[in-house]
Scaffold this motif. Structure first.
Motif, short mmCIF file in Angstrom:
data_model
loop_
_atom_site.label_atom_id
_atom_site.label_comp_id
_atom_site.label_asym_id
_atom_site.label_seq_id
_atom_site.Cartn_x
_atom_site.Cartn_y
_atom_site.Cartn_z
N PHE A 90 0.76 -1.23 -0.37
CA PHE A 90 -0.07 0.05 -0.05
C PHE A 90 0.90 1.22 -0.06
CE2 PHE A 90 -2.57 -3.27 2.17
CZ PHE A 90 -3.46 -3.50 1.41
N LEU A 93 0.48 4.36 2.09
CA LEU A 93 0.32 4.31 3.55
C LEU A 93 1.77 4.15 4.07
CD1 LEU A 93 -2.62 3.67 2.80
CD2 LEU A 93 -2.86 1.82 4.39
N TYR A 111 -14.47 -8.64 5.91
CA TYR A 111 -14.92 -7.49 6.03
C TYR A 111 -15.64 -7.38 7.43
CZ TYR A 111 -18.34 -3.70 5.60
OH TYR A 111 -19.32 -2.76 5.96
N HIS A 114 -15.55 -1.26 11.04
CA HIS A 114 -15.02 -0.84 12.17
C HIS A 114 -14.85 0.72 12.20
CE1 HIS A 114 -13.73 -3.51 15.22
NE2 HIS A 114 -12.87 -4.02 14.45
N ALA A 115 -16.16 1.45 12.30
CA ALA A 115 -15.76 2.77 11.77
C ALA A 115 -15.61 3.71 13.01
CB ALA A 115 -17.26 3.25 10.88
N LYS A 117 -14.16 2.85 16.34
CA LYS A 117 -12.90 2.52 17.27
C LYS A 117 -11.60 3.24 16.70
CE LYS A 117 -11.86 -1.20 19.83
NZ LYS A 117 -11.77 -2.75 19.54
N VAL A 119 -7.76 3.20 15.49
CA VAL A 119 -6.49 2.62 15.27
C VAL A 119 -5.43 2.69 16.12
CG1 VAL A 119 -4.70 1.92 13.48
CG2 VAL A 119 -6.77 2.76 12.51
N LEU B 216 -17.70 12.97 13.45
CA LEU B 216 -17.92 11.62 13.03
C LEU B 216 -16.85 11.28 12.23
CD1 LEU B 216 -21.64 10.91 13.16
CD2 LEU B 216 -19.98 9.96 14.69
N ARG B 219 -13.48 10.61 13.43
CA ARG B 219 -13.60 9.30 13.88
C ARG B 219 -13.28 8.13 12.61
NH1 ARG B 219 -14.55 8.50 19.53
NH2 ARG B 219 -14.10 6.54 19.12
N ILE B 220 -13.95 8.37 11.67
CA ILE B 220 -14.05 7.70 10.48
C ILE B 220 -12.61 7.41 10.00
CG2 ILE B 220 -14.89 7.19 8.07
CD1 ILE B 220 -17.48 7.80 9.07
N ARG B 222 -9.87 8.16 11.02
CA ARG B 222 -8.95 7.51 12.38
C ARG B 222 -9.18 5.90 12.58
NH1 ARG B 222 -6.26 10.94 10.23
NH2 ARG B 222 -5.97 13.01 11.43
N SER B 223 -10.27 5.54 12.08
CA SER B 223 -10.65 4.21 12.40
C SER B 223 -9.92 3.03 11.66
CB SER B 223 -12.07 3.96 12.28
OG SER B 223 -12.55 3.95 10.96
N PRO B 224 -10.07 1.71 11.85
CA PRO B 224 -9.59 0.67 11.00
C PRO B 224 -10.38 0.76 9.59
CG PRO B 224 -10.00 -0.08 12.96
CD PRO B 224 -10.45 1.27 13.14
N PHE B 225 -11.68 1.09 9.63
CA PHE B 225 -12.37 1.24 8.46
C PHE B 225 -11.92 2.46 7.54
CE2 PHE B 225 -16.07 3.36 6.27
CZ PHE B 225 -16.47 2.24 5.52
N MET B 227 -8.81 3.28 7.37
CA MET B 227 -7.56 2.93 6.89
C MET B 227 -7.79 1.84 5.71
SD MET B 227 -4.09 1.49 9.18
CE MET B 227 -4.61 -0.15 9.39
N MET B 228 -8.70 1.01 5.93
CA MET B 228 -9.06 -0.04 4.67
C MET B 228 -9.35 0.83 3.51
SD MET B 228 -8.63 -2.70 5.99
CE MET B 228 -8.50 -3.44 7.40
N ARG B 230 -8.35 3.66 2.61
CA ARG B 230 -7.28 4.21 2.28
C ARG B 230 -6.48 3.15 1.19
NH1 ARG B 230 -3.45 6.86 5.52
NH2 ARG B 230 -4.45 5.94 7.23
N ALA B 231 -6.36 2.00 1.78
CA ALA B 231 -5.72 0.73 1.35
C ALA B 231 -6.48 0.49 0.01
CB ALA B 231 -5.96 -0.25 2.08
N LYS B 233 -7.58 2.58 -1.93
CA LYS B 233 -7.39 3.73 -3.03
C LYS B 233 -5.78 3.30 -3.33
CE LYS B 233 -6.76 8.74 -3.58
NZ LYS B 233 -6.80 9.83 -2.77
N TYR B 249 -16.34 -2.59 1.60
CA TYR B 249 -15.86 -1.53 2.19
C TYR B 249 -16.20 -0.08 1.34
CZ TYR B 249 -13.01 -3.88 5.64
OH TYR B 249 -12.64 -4.75 6.58
#
Lengths: 251, 400
Positions: A90, A93, A111, A114-115, A117, A119, B216, B219-220, B222-225, B227-228, B230-231, B233, B249
């Motif tokens: 990636f 990143l 899938y 996890h929107a 929480k 990282v 919100l 939060r989105i 900075r969340s694992p979601f 990050m996914m 961005r992955a 993209k 996703y």
């Protein structure tokens, strides 16, 4: 029974028979190399194993389950990780984020939404990622933008991303292609270390004989879509059929 | 604070202070001065700033993070507006149920459109979303007239079958939108010397909703979601071979951004209970793309800045006509005054799009990261200067 059983696999592209009746058995915790001249069907075979291509005939069983018809992400979840010829990471990143993604995939499956929480709060996963980076000597680069690294580093990162998922089978597609001698030797050392330290099966496709003979426990020679010989490395070097089909071509 | 790290908390607080003090900040000129026309602190425009800010924040979750460029997001805004107005007509003039319904309906709408459009990526995805939005626009104008009231647009009437509150207000007029009795239209004027500031209930409701939406979004991000996304993209191949399925996703991101657009549409209808099909037109979809890129795609604050900049120009630059220009340049000799006005004429008034176009081109060419990158460069230049000074001191001191 091996962990990976390939039976009578055939694949045709229009008029070209890319693979014809390939049989292959990879034993658990061994390193199995697949070699062969250009156009022998090595990459096609690999793509059939990871779900990128679906063979026309035959079956591919991994760990007692068929992989045919499954998509790449499902096959990865079964325990097969793949390293590409040109490192696929990636690039936008950081190194650390690159390591976190396979950890999430391992923990949460294909899938999970996890929107909310953060990282930053996944302390356990972060520690695991840092430990792995330490192992491949990349801890000091963890905040680096991964696209800006050297090719060798990208390769090591990709390998670390695959290993952190603790796959049962690691597929390597020409891991030293286009590398300088020193980098190649580093990669060999890294792979040897991986082999010794972990319970892992490795299947490797490689052009570089030096790499193949220093790593493989077993070698299959592929020519024109069919396996010519399968044997231990010391028997392959002098095998007349191999000399004729593969090594002979170079002389 | 609120589960954010220090940097994000600072940003959130900064945005909160700026939006809550906007009636002061946007009205820097005394109301009787010649510069008063540059004041943007009137309720209608301030509401538009924050509503389009919400729209752009949501769009950025899709475009900024996953890189999927939707050209049909205005459809969700329009659907949100229609849902809200129907809620006013049928249920009550309270904006809360209206906004909730608009978010839900546009979310469902986005789920359907996203499911189909996300079968393709890149330019094909953009074209599919554009086609869907134009289809919605055309339908709203034609066969869906019973729901959308066609060209006239959907509005509140005196004979609405409203369940709570009745169809007619106490004084016989059409009732106004409110939040548990607080009328959106109500405003409070404050005069400080020659300055005048207007505090509108509607603006503050919108501003608070925007702050929640912005929080919100952080939060989105900075969340694992996040990050996914961005992955996705960055490298979908690696994503697949890492055991992750990119499709759900991207669909989730599409639905979330559609819900943000619906929220913006619902708020728009809450401020002025009227919904027209032109809100769904492709120019409206294009506008949010411009806002996001102008401000900085993929950054947190960029889309809000972009929305503010474009709406400011749309409303303030467009008001400058030839008379105003003549007024400004009256001090020049007659011939020169006319010449200057003639040169500036195409860039202001109705020609404000030309100015916007030039600024947009300059930003894309010289600041690919948008206004945010501009700000970062300025900050870095200042910091660099400071760092240089200190290092110079450090090197010169021993010599002394």
């Amino acid at each position: 029974m091996g962990i990976l059983e390939v039976k009578d696999v055939g694949k045709r592209f229009g008029g070209l028979q890319a693979l014809g009746d390939v049989n292959l058995s990879v034993k658990e915790n061994t390193c199995h190399a697949i070699i062969g001249p250009n156009g022998a069907g090595k990459s096609t075979l690999l793509n059939c194993l990871v779900g990128k291509l679906i063979p026309d005939t035959g079956s591919v069983m991994f760990d007692g389950q068929s992989v045919l018809g499954r998509s790449p992400h499902e096959i990865n979840q079964m325990g097969i990780s793949r390293v590409f010829q040109t490192p696929e990471i990636f690039g936008d990143l950081t190194v650390m984020e690159n390591m976190m993604i396979p950890l999430f995939a391992k923990r949460d499956g294909s899938y999970r939404l996890h929107a909310i929480k953060s990282v930053m709060n996944e302390r356990q996963l972060r520690e695991e990622a840092e430990q792995m980076l330490e192992e491949v000597n990349m801890l000091d680069k963890r905040h680096m933008h991964s696209a800006s690294m050297s090719r060798g580093d990208k390769r090591r990162l990709e390998m670390a991303m695959c290993l952190i998922q603790r796959p049962k089978l690691l597929l390597l597609d020409e891991p030293t292609a286009g590398m300088a001698r020193a980098d190649t030797n580093n990669t060999i050392d890294l792979l040897k270390e991986i082999k010794e330290k972990r319970d892992i099966t490795i299947a490797i496709i490689e052009h570089d004989m030096h790499v193949v003979f220093s790593l493989a426990d077993r070698i299959t020679v592929l020519a024109q879509g069919t396996p010519l010989v399968e044997d231990a490395p010391e028997n392959i070097k002098g095998h007349p059929k191999v000399q004729e089909a593969y090594l002979g071509e170079a002389h | 604070m609120f589960g954010l790290d220090k940097k994000d908390s600072t940003l959130l607080i900064l945005v909160a202070v700026l939006t809550l003090l906007a009636p002061f900040i946007l009205n820097p000129f005394p109301s009787d001065s010649g510069l008063a026309q540059f004041n943007a602190g009137y309720p209608d425009l301030m509401q538009r700033f924050v509503i389009f800010g919400i729209f752009a924040i949501g769009f950025n979750i899709l475009f900024g993070l996953t890189g999927y460029l939707s050209f049909g997001h205005a459809a969700f805004l329009g659907v949100g507006s229609y849902s809200a107005v129907w809620m006013f007509k049928l249920l009550s003039m309270n904006i809360l149920p209206a906004i909730i319904l608009s978010v839900i309906i546009s979310g469902l709408f986005a789920l359907v459109i996203g499911f189909v459009s996300l079968r393709r990526s890149g330019i094909y995805f953009s074209i599919l979303t554009l086609a869907f939005a134009q289809m919605s626009f055309a339908l709203a104008y034609s066969v869906l007239t019973p729901i959308t009231n066609g060209e006239t647009g959907l509005q509140i009437a005196l004979d609405d079958p409203r369940i709570f509150g009745g169809a007619v207000a106490a004084d016989g007029s059409i009732p106004v939108t409110n939040l548990f009795g607080l009328e959106m239209r109500s405003a409070f004027d404050m005069a400080v010397g020659p300055w005048s500031f207007t505090f509108s209930a509607g603006y503050y409701v919108c501003a608070i909703v925007m702050l929640i939406a912005f929080y919100l979004a952080i939060r989105i991000f900075r969340s694992p979601f996040g990050m996914m996304l961005r992955a996705i993209k960055s490298n979908q191949t690696r994503m697949n071979y890492t055991g992750l399925n990119p499709k759900p996703y991207t669909l989730a991101a599409f639905v979330i951004s559609g819900m943000y657009a619906g929220l913006a549409g619902g708020l728009m209808a809450s401020m002025d209970p009227l919904a027209g099909a032109e809100r769904m037109q492709w120019t409206a979809s294009g506008e949010v793309v411009l806002m996001t890129i102008l401000g900085g795609a993929g950054t947190l604050i960029g889309p809000v800045l972009g929305a503010g900049a474009i709406k400011y120009m749309e409303n303030i630059f467009s008001k400058i006509n030839d008379n105003v220009l003549h007024g400004w340049f009256a001090f020049l000799p007659d011939g020169m005054e006319d010449a200057v006005v003639w040169i500036l004429h195409p860039f202001v008034g109705k020609g404000w799009h030309l100015t916007l176009g030039i600024i947009f081109m300059l930003v894309v060419i010289f600041l690919p990261g948008g206004l945010v990158e501009g700000g970062q460069r300025i900050a870095r230049a200042f910091k660099g200067k400071k760092a240089k000074e200190t290092s110079e001191k450090a090197t010169t001191e021993p010599a002394e």
